[in-house]
Design a protein around this motif. Structure first.
Motif, PDB file in Angstrom:
ATOM      1  N   ASN A   1     160.972  86.793  26.884  1.00  0.00           N
ATOM      2  CA  ASN A   1     160.896  87.088  28.323  1.00  0.00           C
ATOM      3  C   ASN A   1     162.150  87.783  28.826  1.00  0.00           C
ATOM      4  OD1 ASN A   1     159.797  87.268  30.830  1.00  0.00           O
ATOM      5  ND2 ASN A   1     159.808  85.087  31.269  1.00  0.00           N
ATOM      6  N   ASN A   2     162.513  88.871  28.134  1.00  0.00           N
ATOM      7  CA  ASN A   2     163.592  89.740  28.580  1.00  0.00           C
ATOM      8  C   ASN A   2     163.067  91.172  28.659  1.00  0.00           C
ATOM      9  OD1 ASN A   2     166.251  88.187  28.854  1.00  0.00           O
ATOM     10  ND2 ASN A   2     165.539  87.464  26.869  1.00  0.00           N
ATOM     11  N   LEU A   3     163.962  92.142  28.656  1.00  0.00           N
ATOM     12  CA  LEU A   3     163.575  93.547  28.750  1.00  0.00           C
ATOM     13  C   LEU A   3     164.130  94.349  27.575  1.00  0.00           C
ATOM     14  CD1 LEU A   3     164.309  93.900  32.553  1.00  0.00           C
ATOM     15  CD2 LEU A   3     162.059  93.808  31.531  1.00  0.00           C
ATOM     16  N   ILE A   4     164.236  93.699  26.428  1.00  0.00           N
ATOM     17  CA  ILE A   4     164.791  94.334  25.232  1.00  0.00           C
ATOM     18  C   ILE A   4     163.815  95.386  24.723  1.00  0.00           C
ATOM     19  CG2 ILE A   4     165.591  93.933  22.877  1.00  0.00           C
ATOM     20  CD1 ILE A   4     166.283  91.059  23.789  1.00  0.00           C
ATOM     21  N   GLY A   5     164.315  96.617  24.553  1.00  0.00           N
ATOM     22  CA  GLY A   5     163.448  97.710  24.125  1.00  0.00           C
ATOM     23  C   GLY A   5     163.558  98.060  22.661  1.00  0.00           C
ATOM     24  N   LYS A   6     164.551  97.487  21.949  1.00  0.00           N
ATOM     25  CA  LYS A   6     164.748  97.847  20.547  1.00  0.00           C
ATOM     26  C   LYS A   6     165.380  96.677  19.798  1.00  0.00           C
ATOM     27  CE  LYS A   6     166.966 101.366  17.625  1.00  0.00           C
ATOM     28  NZ  LYS A   6     167.850 102.557  17.609  1.00  0.00           N
ATOM     29  N   ILE A   7     164.918  96.454  18.563  1.00  0.00           N
ATOM     30  CA  ILE A   7     165.510  95.426  17.704  1.00  0.00           C
ATOM     31  C   ILE A   7     166.726  96.043  17.015  1.00  0.00           C
ATOM     32  CG2 ILE A   7     165.126  93.824  15.801  1.00  0.00           C
ATOM     33  CD1 ILE A   7     162.147  93.980  16.383  1.00  0.00           C
ATOM     34  N   GLU A   8     167.898  95.506  17.308  1.00  0.00           N
ATOM     35  CA  GLU A   8     169.136  96.053  16.747  1.00  0.00           C
ATOM     36  C   GLU A   8     170.216  94.982  16.758  1.00  0.00           C
ATOM     37  OE1 GLU A   8     170.535  99.241  19.182  1.00  0.00           O
ATOM     38  OE2 GLU A   8     170.065  98.218  21.052  1.00  0.00           O
ATOM     39  N   ASN A   9     171.266  95.248  15.961  1.00  0.00           N
ATOM     40  CA  ASN A   9     172.452  94.394  15.908  1.00  0.00           C
ATOM     41  C   ASN A   9     172.132  92.944  15.511  1.00  0.00           C
ATOM     42  OD1 ASN A   9     174.171  96.534  16.796  1.00  0.00           O
ATOM     43  ND2 ASN A   9     173.543  96.125  18.905  1.00  0.00           N
ATOM     44  N   VAL A  10     171.182  92.771  14.597  1.00  0.00           N
ATOM     45  CA  VAL A  10     170.891  91.430  14.060  1.00  0.00           C
ATOM     46  C   VAL A  10     170.880  91.448  12.535  1.00  0.00           C
ATOM     47  CG1 VAL A  10     169.594  90.630  16.071  1.00  0.00           C
ATOM     48  CG2 VAL A  10     168.407  91.870  14.266  1.00  0.00           C
ATOM     49  N   SER A  11     171.199  92.576  11.921  1.00  0.00           N
ATOM     50  CA  SER A  11     171.081  92.699  10.469  1.00  0.00           C
ATOM     51  C   SER A  11     172.105  91.844   9.727  1.00  0.00           C
ATOM     52  CB  SER A  11     171.240  94.162  10.052  1.00  0.00           C
ATOM     53  OG  SER A  11     172.497  94.664  10.483  1.00  0.00           O
ATOM     54  N   LYS A  12     173.188  91.423  10.385  1.00  0.00           N
ATOM     55  CA  LYS A  12     174.217  90.624   9.725  1.00  0.00           C
ATOM     56  C   LYS A  12     173.961  89.125   9.822  1.00  0.00           C
ATOM     57  CE  LYS A  12     177.832  94.079  10.465  1.00  0.00           C
ATOM     58  NZ  LYS A  12     179.147  94.368  11.079  1.00  0.00           N
ATOM     59  N   LEU A  13     172.861  88.749  10.447  1.00  0.00           N
ATOM     60  CA  LEU A  13     172.535  87.327  10.576  1.00  0.00           C
ATOM     61  C   LEU A  13     171.777  86.892   9.318  1.00  0.00           C
ATOM     62  CD1 LEU A  13     171.422  87.270  14.321  1.00  0.00           C
ATOM     63  CD2 LEU A  13     173.676  86.771  13.384  1.00  0.00           C
ATOM     64  N   LYS A  14     172.505  86.637   8.245  1.00  0.00           N
ATOM     65  CA  LYS A  14     171.898  86.312   6.951  1.00  0.00           C
ATOM     66  C   LYS A  14     171.200  84.971   6.952  1.00  0.00           C
ATOM     67  CE  LYS A  14     173.761  90.057   5.258  1.00  0.00           C
ATOM     68  NZ  LYS A  14     172.933  91.240   4.922  1.00  0.00           N
ATOM     69  N   LYS A  15     171.651  84.035   7.812  1.00  0.00           N
ATOM     70  CA  LYS A  15     171.078  82.684   7.838  1.00  0.00           C
ATOM     71  C   LYS A  15     169.952  82.532   8.858  1.00  0.00           C
ATOM     72  CE  LYS A  15     175.512  80.651   6.479  1.00  0.00           C
ATOM     73  NZ  LYS A  15     176.562  79.651   6.839  1.00  0.00           N
ATOM     74  N   LEU A  16     169.611  83.591   9.570  1.00  0.00           N
ATOM     75  CA  LEU A  16     168.603  83.503  10.621  1.00  0.00           C
ATOM     76  C   LEU A  16     167.239  83.174  10.015  1.00  0.00           C
ATOM     77  CD1 LEU A  16     168.194  83.862  13.689  1.00  0.00           C
ATOM     78  CD2 LEU A  16     167.545  86.232  13.229  1.00  0.00           C
ATOM     79  N   GLU A  17     166.596  82.119  10.551  1.00  0.00           N
ATOM     80  CA  GLU A  17     165.295  81.685  10.054  1.00  0.00           C
ATOM     81  C   GLU A  17     164.169  81.945  11.055  1.00  0.00           C
ATOM     82  OE1 GLU A  17     165.694  77.597   9.062  1.00  0.00           O
ATOM     83  OE2 GLU A  17     167.234  77.907   7.516  1.00  0.00           O
ATOM     84  N   TYR A  18     164.471  81.852  12.347  1.00  0.00           N
ATOM     85  CA  TYR A  18     163.427  82.014  13.365  1.00  0.00           C
ATOM     86  C   TYR A  18     163.957  82.924  14.464  1.00  0.00           C
ATOM     87  CZ  TYR A  18     160.190  80.776  17.148  1.00  0.00           C
ATOM     88  OH  TYR A  18     159.281  80.819  18.176  1.00  0.00           O
TER      89      TYR A  18
ATOM     90  N   ASN B   1     165.086  97.285  11.690  1.00  0.00           N
ATOM     91  CA  ASN B   1     166.434  96.704  11.598  1.00  0.00           C
ATOM     92  C   ASN B   1     166.440  95.201  11.337  1.00  0.00           C
ATOM     93  OD1 ASN B   1     167.561  99.258  12.201  1.00  0.00           O
ATOM     94  ND2 ASN B   1     167.336  98.852  14.403  1.00  0.00           N
ATOM     95  N   LEU B   2     165.454  94.718  10.593  1.00  0.00           N
ATOM     96  CA  LEU B   2     165.414  93.299  10.237  1.00  0.00           C
ATOM     97  C   LEU B   2     165.573  93.079   8.732  1.00  0.00           C
ATOM     98  CD1 LEU B   2     162.514  92.042  12.550  1.00  0.00           C
ATOM     99  CD2 LEU B   2     164.942  91.525  12.790  1.00  0.00           C
ATOM    100  N   GLU B   3     165.868  94.127   7.988  1.00  0.00           N
ATOM    101  CA  GLU B   3     165.973  93.987   6.537  1.00  0.00           C
ATOM    102  C   GLU B   3     167.133  93.073   6.137  1.00  0.00           C
ATOM    103  OE1 GLU B   3     164.212  97.952   7.612  1.00  0.00           O
ATOM    104  OE2 GLU B   3     166.014  96.826   8.190  1.00  0.00           O
ATOM    105  N   GLY B   4     168.213  93.053   6.939  1.00  0.00           N
ATOM    106  CA  GLY B   4     169.375  92.236   6.594  1.00  0.00           C
ATOM    107  C   GLY B   4     169.189  90.757   6.846  1.00  0.00           C
ATOM    108  N   CYS B   5     168.167  90.358   7.585  1.00  0.00           N
ATOM    109  CA  CYS B   5     167.924  88.932   7.866  1.00  0.00           C
ATOM    110  C   CYS B   5     167.210  88.326   6.654  1.00  0.00           C
ATOM    111  CB  CYS B   5     167.103  88.766   9.136  1.00  0.00           C
ATOM    112  SG  CYS B   5     167.870  89.494  10.606  1.00  0.00           S
ATOM    113  N   GLU B   6     167.990  87.997   5.644  1.00  0.00           N
ATOM    114  CA  GLU B   6     167.421  87.580   4.361  1.00  0.00           C
ATOM    115  C   GLU B   6     166.690  86.249   4.442  1.00  0.00           C
ATOM    116  OE1 GLU B   6     170.764  87.533   1.822  1.00  0.00           O
ATOM    117  OE2 GLU B   6     171.084  89.710   1.861  1.00  0.00           O
ATOM    118  N   GLY B   7     167.128  85.353   5.331  1.00  0.00           N
ATOM    119  CA  GLY B   7     166.506  84.038   5.416  1.00  0.00           C
ATOM    120  C   GLY B   7     165.402  83.921   6.445  1.00  0.00           C
ATOM    121  N   LEU B   8     164.939  85.037   7.019  1.00  0.00           N
ATOM    122  CA  LEU B   8     163.939  85.001   8.090  1.00  0.00           C
ATOM    123  C   LEU B   8     162.608  84.471   7.559  1.00  0.00           C
ATOM    124  CD1 LEU B   8     163.573  85.766  11.088  1.00  0.00           C
ATOM    125  CD2 LEU B   8     162.682  87.967  10.306  1.00  0.00           C
ATOM    126  N   THR B   9     162.107  83.409   8.191  1.00  0.00           N
ATOM    127  CA  THR B   9     160.829  82.814   7.797  1.00  0.00           C
ATOM    128  C   THR B   9     159.768  82.917   8.892  1.00  0.00           C
ATOM    129  OG1 THR B   9     161.544  80.629   8.585  1.00  0.00           O
ATOM    130  CG2 THR B   9     161.967  81.171   6.264  1.00  0.00           C
TER     131      THR B   9
END
Length: 451
Positions: free
Chosen positions: A53-70, A83-91
């Motif tokens: 529920n924001n106004l984000i228009g592009k997925i960016e600046n999250v590729s370094k979050l290696k531990k991000l799951e959700y 730009n989600l390839e770097g989120c290795e732990g994304l489930t």
């Protein structure tokens, strides 16, 4: 425009003692954020990130979050998965109710081998023919899609039909992209019209202000006073007129049909911000300036003044004068006129330890406190007499004698007279010399004599 700042993250990290570098869960929903930034540098240990529920228009600046799951990006303005390839732990990834029309962009999630759940419902691509088959075949690591479990037989069938379905998806994507280009041009045209309209209104209001200024400068002094008297009424009428105009504009805006696009969401946000600013301006104009408070009369007499809403005692300033006392608390005065003259130099103020009240001691000028010493007489104590005594004692006020001309004070220094203490000397015990007449005496020549 809402932005992701360090202060915003710290305010939402109270569960982690406002420490952001070790933060594992962060919720930034409903903050009117238009750009995703800084999170991958400040919060490297994030596991759960809520940005719905924001106004984000592009997925960016999250590729370094290696531990991000959700990652929850529902109800935003995202049009492409990237730009989600770097989120290795994304489930788990939630992109519900966005504007994703390029369904082929889901192939970028093939590098997220741990991805098990994906939500794309409410996006334009979810209405494409073959949408589910395409996603199931493209992302073979998925277990759930839009809350529905993917069966093994469904995946086998999707893989078999994938070439045909992919061609259909490509054609539908091209049609959607053409439609989006037209929508963007229309939105840009409307925005330009609104800006031109605002500029014309600004020039018009500026001319009116200069015109009134010139006229008022040519009016005589008698008419100026009349205008000053009528100024509040004119301002009130102008406020009412502006309020009615803004109400009509607001009603027209909400009744105007429009498409659900990223541009329309931004336009709605701008309109709401404009309405909020207009309301603040009207409320500021409605505020009446309070006349200055009269503290001292024309003849010099001080008046009692009390303005409440006190704060803590660190903001208290006490001023004792011979005829009145004034207490200032955060600029608000409390002044009390005294019935008699007091000594400011001998006065003191402190806070009561039991009640917390402010206690001010102000001795009167030239006051002499006298007391009466009565002689006690032996009286038989009875219940009635004891009650009468207590009543009399409560009615009578004992006063101390402090006038040195009537009674001399005792010399406190000589109350206890010093006594000369002589040091005790230890006297030697007399030596007992046995005599020959003693029956126990025995003269032994071998024993040396006693000295």
């Amino acid at each position: 425009m809402g932005r992701i700042t360090e202060d915003l993250i710290r305010r939402n990290a109270e569960h982690n003692d406002c420490i952001i570098f070790s933060l594992e869960e962060l919720s930034l929903h409903q903050q009117e954020i238009e750009r995703l930034e800084h999170i991958d540098r400040w919060c490297r240990d994030l596991k759960i990130l809520y940005l719905q529920n924001n106004l984000i228009g592009k997925i960016e600046n999250v590729s370094k979050l290696k531990k991000l799951e959700y990652l929850n990006l529902a109800l935003n303005n995202i049009e492409k998965i990237e730009n989600l390839e770097g989120c290795e732990g994304l489930t788990k990834l939630d992109l519900t109710v966005n504007f994703i029309g390029e369904l082929s962009s889901v192939k970028t999630l093939q590098h997220n081998i741990h991805l098990k759940e994906l939500f794309l419902m409410g996006n334009p691509c979810a209405d494409f023919d073959g949408y589910r088959q395409f996603v199931v075949a493209a992302l073979q690591q998925l277990k759930w899609l839009d809350g529905k479990e993917i069966e093994r037989s469904e995946r086998i069938q999707a893989l078999q039909d994938f070439p045909v379905v992919e061609q259909q998806i490509r054609e539908q994507e091209k049609a959607y992209c053409l439609k989006r280009a037209k929508d963007k041009e229309e939105a840009q045209r409307k925005l330009q019209e609104e800006e031109n309209k605002g500029e014309r209104e600004g020039r018009h209001t500026g001319f009116d202000g200069r015109w009134y200024t010139n006229i008022s400068a040519t009016l005589p002094s008698s008419e100026e006073s009349k205008d000053d008297v009528q100024a509040p009424e004119i301002q009130e009428e102008e406020c009412k007129k502006k309020k009615s105009d803004s109400g009509e504009d607001d009603l027209e805006f909400w009744n105007k049909p429009s498409l659900y696009t990223p541009e329309s969401r931004l336009e709605t946000l701008r309109h709401m911000e404009k309405q909020r600013k207009d309301q603040e301006k009207l409320s500021e104009k409605k505020k009446k300036v309070k006349p200055p408070r009269v503290l001292i009369c024309e003849d010099g007499r001080a008046l009692n003044v009390n303005e409440p809403k006190y704060m803590d005692t660190s903001l208290i300033d006490v001023d004792v004068q011979p005829t009145y006392v004034r207490v200032m608390v955060k600029g608000k005065p409390f002044r009390l006129v005294l019935p008699a003259e007091v000594k400011p130099d001998s006065s003191s103020a402190k806070r009561a330890q039991t009640t917390g009240h402010l206690v001010v001691y102000m001795p009167k000028v030239g006051e002499i406190i006298t007391g009466c010493q009565g002689t006690s007489k032996p009286v038989k104590s009875t219940p009635d007499s004891s009650r009468e005594k207590t009543n009399k004692r409560s009615q009578q006020m004992e006063r101390l004698e402090v006038d040195p001309s009537k009674h001399a004070f005792p010399d406190v220094a000589n109350i206890v007279q010093a006594k000369k203490h002589t040091p005790r000397r230890v006297q030697a015990e007399p030596k007992i010399i046995p005599s020959e007449g003693d029956p126990d005496f025995e003269d032994n020549p071998e024993v040396p004599p006693l000295i």
